[in-house]
Design a protein around this motif. Structure first.
Motif, PDB file in Angstrom:
ATOM      1  N   ARG A  86      -6.323  -1.767   1.478  1.00 53.57           N
ATOM      2  CA  ARG A  86      -7.522  -2.566   1.759  1.00 53.57           C
ATOM      3  C   ARG A  86      -7.640  -3.613   0.669  1.00 53.57           C
ATOM      4  O   ARG A  86      -7.439  -3.321  -0.512  1.00 53.57           O
ATOM      5  N   ARG A  95     -10.594  -6.225   4.304  1.00 49.55           N
ATOM      6  CA  ARG A  95      -9.611  -6.223   5.383  1.00 49.55           C
ATOM      7  C   ARG A  95      -8.652  -5.076   5.114  1.00 49.55           C
ATOM      8  O   ARG A  95      -8.170  -4.925   3.999  1.00 49.55           O
ATOM      9  N   GLU A  96      -8.387  -4.255   6.141  1.00 45.20           N
ATOM     10  CA  GLU A  96      -7.437  -3.144   6.018  1.00 45.20           C
ATOM     11  C   GLU A  96      -6.141  -3.490   6.719  1.00 45.20           C
ATOM     12  O   GLU A  96      -6.138  -4.188   7.728  1.00 45.20           O
ATOM     13  N   PHE A  97      -5.041  -2.965   6.177  1.00 46.66           N
ATOM     14  CA  PHE A  97      -3.714  -3.210   6.717  1.00 46.66           C
ATOM     15  C   PHE A  97      -2.975  -1.884   6.779  1.00 46.66           C
ATOM     16  O   PHE A  97      -3.018  -1.097   5.834  1.00 46.66           O
ATOM     17  N   ASP A 101       1.196  -4.269  10.140  1.00 47.28           N
ATOM     18  CA  ASP A 101       0.253  -5.363   9.868  1.00 47.28           C
ATOM     19  C   ASP A 101       0.804  -6.291   8.790  1.00 47.28           C
ATOM     20  O   ASP A 101       1.476  -5.851   7.863  1.00 47.28           O
ATOM     21  N   GLY A 103      -0.259  -9.874   6.288  1.00 46.94           N
ATOM     22  CA  GLY A 103      -1.374 -10.650   5.770  1.00 46.94           C
ATOM     23  C   GLY A 103      -0.931 -11.625   4.705  1.00 46.94           C
ATOM     24  O   GLY A 103       0.220 -11.611   4.263  1.00 46.94           O
TER      25      GLY A 103
END
Length: 129
Positions: A86, A95-97, A101, A103
């Motif tokens: 996070r 924002r969580e990954f 995912d 980013g």
């Protein structure tokens, strides 16, 4: 032919992430930035530009949290391979990954980086003065 590059191969060799990774370097967040016990992190850099402006590799970390502050020329793209993390900005937006995912942490970002479950990610770090 899909053989791994030789040890003294030129920088222009194509890098395949299926090849064995270089030895990982261990570190921990600085005590002044850590929130709680500084977690163990491992970085296996697979490519570094000669001028030091670009670094690409694999990174893993145990659960833990620390404050991050990217300078105005540092950008990071990452993709989570396993685990969860996070990222929380200074306004409290989180924002969580998780696995798969991807980013970007933009230049100048400040906030908190939390590893919720042991995480592995691939990264591309661009560092411009």
């Amino acid at each position: 032919m899909n053989s791994p590059p030789r040890e003294n191969s030129p920088v222009s060799s194509v890098i395949h992430f299926a090849d064995p990774a270089p030895a990982a370097v261990e570190d921990r967040p600085a005590v002044g930035r850590a929130i709680g016990v500084p977690p163990r992190r491992l970085t296996a850099e697979r490519y570094a530009a000669e001028d030091g402006a670009l670094s690409i590799g694999d990174w893993s970390c145990e659960p833990g949290a620390w404050r991050i502050a990217f300078h105005p020329g540092r950008h990071e793209f990452f993709q989570v391979i396993s685990g969860r993390l996070r990222i929380i900005d200074t306004k409290g937006v989180a924002r969580e990954f998780g696995p798969g995912d991807a980013g970007i942490i933009p230049a100048g970002f400040t906030g908190t980086f939390e590893v919720l479950e042991r995480v592995s990610k691939r990264y591309v770090m661009l560092d411009r003065a």
